[in-house]
Design an enzyme around this catalytic site. Structure first.
Site, PDB file in Angstrom:
ATOM      1  N   THR A   1       0.736  -1.353   0.066  1.00 61.63           N
ATOM      2  CA  THR A   1       0.107   0.120   0.071  1.00 61.63           C
ATOM      3  C   THR A   1       0.997   1.063  -0.077  1.00 61.63           C
ATOM      4  OG1 THR A   1      -1.245  -1.146   1.481  1.00 61.63           O
ATOM      5  CG2 THR A   1      -1.952   0.886   1.203  1.00 61.63           C
TER       6      THR A   1
ATOM      7  N   ARG B   1     -13.295  -9.134  -3.057  1.00 62.01           N
ATOM      8  CA  ARG B   1     -12.822  -9.007  -1.672  1.00 62.01           C
ATOM      9  C   ARG B   1     -12.336  -7.469  -1.562  1.00 62.01           C
ATOM     10  NH1 ARG B   1      -7.718  -6.796   0.472  1.00 62.01           N
ATOM     11  NH2 ARG B   1      -7.277  -7.734   2.436  1.00 62.01           N
ATOM     12  N   VAL B   2     -13.103  -6.786  -0.410  1.00 67.10           N
ATOM     13  CA  VAL B   2     -12.612  -5.472   0.253  1.00 67.10           C
ATOM     14  C   VAL B   2     -11.908  -5.598   1.391  1.00 67.10           C
ATOM     15  CG1 VAL B   2     -13.576  -3.241   0.808  1.00 67.10           C
ATOM     16  CG2 VAL B   2     -14.688  -4.271  -1.177  1.00 67.10           C
ATOM     17  N   GLY B   3     -10.758  -5.030   1.556  1.00 69.64           N
ATOM     18  CA  GLY B   3      -9.968  -4.866   2.809  1.00 69.64           C
ATOM     19  C   GLY B   3      -9.904  -3.792   3.632  1.00 69.64           C
ATOM     20  N   ASP B   4      -9.145  -3.177   4.155  1.00 69.36           N
ATOM     21  CA  ASP B   4      -9.204  -2.345   5.288  1.00 69.36           C
ATOM     22  C   ASP B   4      -8.761  -0.848   4.517  1.00 69.36           C
ATOM     23  OD1 ASP B   4      -6.459  -3.329   4.350  1.00 69.36           O
ATOM     24  OD2 ASP B   4      -5.656  -2.318   6.113  1.00 69.36           O
TER      25      ASP B   4
ATOM     26  N   THR C   1      -1.599  -0.157   7.244  1.00 69.22           N
ATOM     27  CA  THR C   1      -1.980  -1.242   6.368  1.00 69.22           C
ATOM     28  C   THR C   1      -1.304  -2.534   6.685  1.00 69.22           C
ATOM     29  OG1 THR C   1      -1.975  -1.638   4.018  1.00 69.22           O
ATOM     30  CG2 THR C   1       0.197  -0.782   4.718  1.00 69.22           C
TER      31      THR C   1
END
Ligand code: ASP
Length: 214
Positions: free
Chosen positions: A97, A125-128, A147
């Site tokens: 990131t 998929r969705v992360g942080d 991250t």
């Protein structure tokens, strides 16, 4: 590709699930400045970016796409996306990131985070990173960009957790270390306080950080 941005006055913008948008943080900035919707996802986010004249195009490298196509069927059968991601990361360890926190001469803070997601995750998929409070958070006291292993950062709402600790009077470095301990291995952060104090902490083998004053 996912990104989010927040400023110390409480405005925020976030973009998720736009695989063809090379600079998702630019669209997040548009949302922040527009101050109407906080988060956009999927094809309509891409359409808006194109309407605004932002770059649109394929970001994934041919090698990454080929790897994904080769392994996806077997991965789906074995329900082992994590294994596929781990194998990809083992071969491509220096990916990650981009996070940034800034303080201006008026004492206003902003924090932003942008990512291609975790390597070889399942589409959708969705992360942080695009979730305000997870990968990015900003208050008048502190801006945070965090991250690493997105799923654990997400369930801890780790960036907001750090900001809350600082709000409760915990020194920035201590708060940073505490949040990384709570998230567990595989995370890192940059955080900047309203007095210009900065925390750079990680529990990963590497995560490059830099600081600049002007
Ligand atoms: N935090 C990102 C995610 O889980 C991955 C990374 O860039 O380290 O989407």
């Amino acid at each position: 590709l996912d990104a989010s941005l927040m400023s110390s006055d409480g405005r925020a913008g976030a973009v998720a699930q736009v695989p063809l948008l090379p600079h998702p943080v630019s669209l997040a900035r548009y949302l922040l400045e527009q101050d109407a919707h906080v988060m956009l996802a999927g094809p309509e986010a891409l359409t808006l970016a194109a309407r605004l004249g932002q770059d649109v195009g394929i970001v994934a490298t041919p090698a990454k796409i080929a790897y994904w196509q080769e392994h996806l069927d077997e991965t789906c059968r074995r329900l082992d996306y994590a294994g596929m991601a781990a194998a990809w990361k083992a071969e491509n360890p220096r990916l990650g990131t981009v996070g940034c926190v800034a303080l201006d001469a008026q004492g206003r803070l902003a924090a932003g985070t942008s990512t291609g997601g975790t390597g070889q995750c399942y589409p959708g998929r969705v992360g942080d990173t695009p979730v305000i409070g997870a990968g990015t958070y900003c208050t008048p006291r502190v801006g945070v960009s965090l991250t690493g292993v997105g799923e654990r950062i997400l369930v801890k709402l780790a960036a907001k957790r750090l900001a809350d600790l600082v709000g409760d009077g915990v020194p920035l470095d201590d708060a940073a270390r505490r949040v990384l301990d709570e998230v567990g291995p595989g995370a890192g952060l940059v955080a900047l306080g309203a007095e210009g104090e900065m925390a750079q902490a990680r529990n990963t083998p590497f995560m490059a950080t830099a600081r600049r004053s002007s």
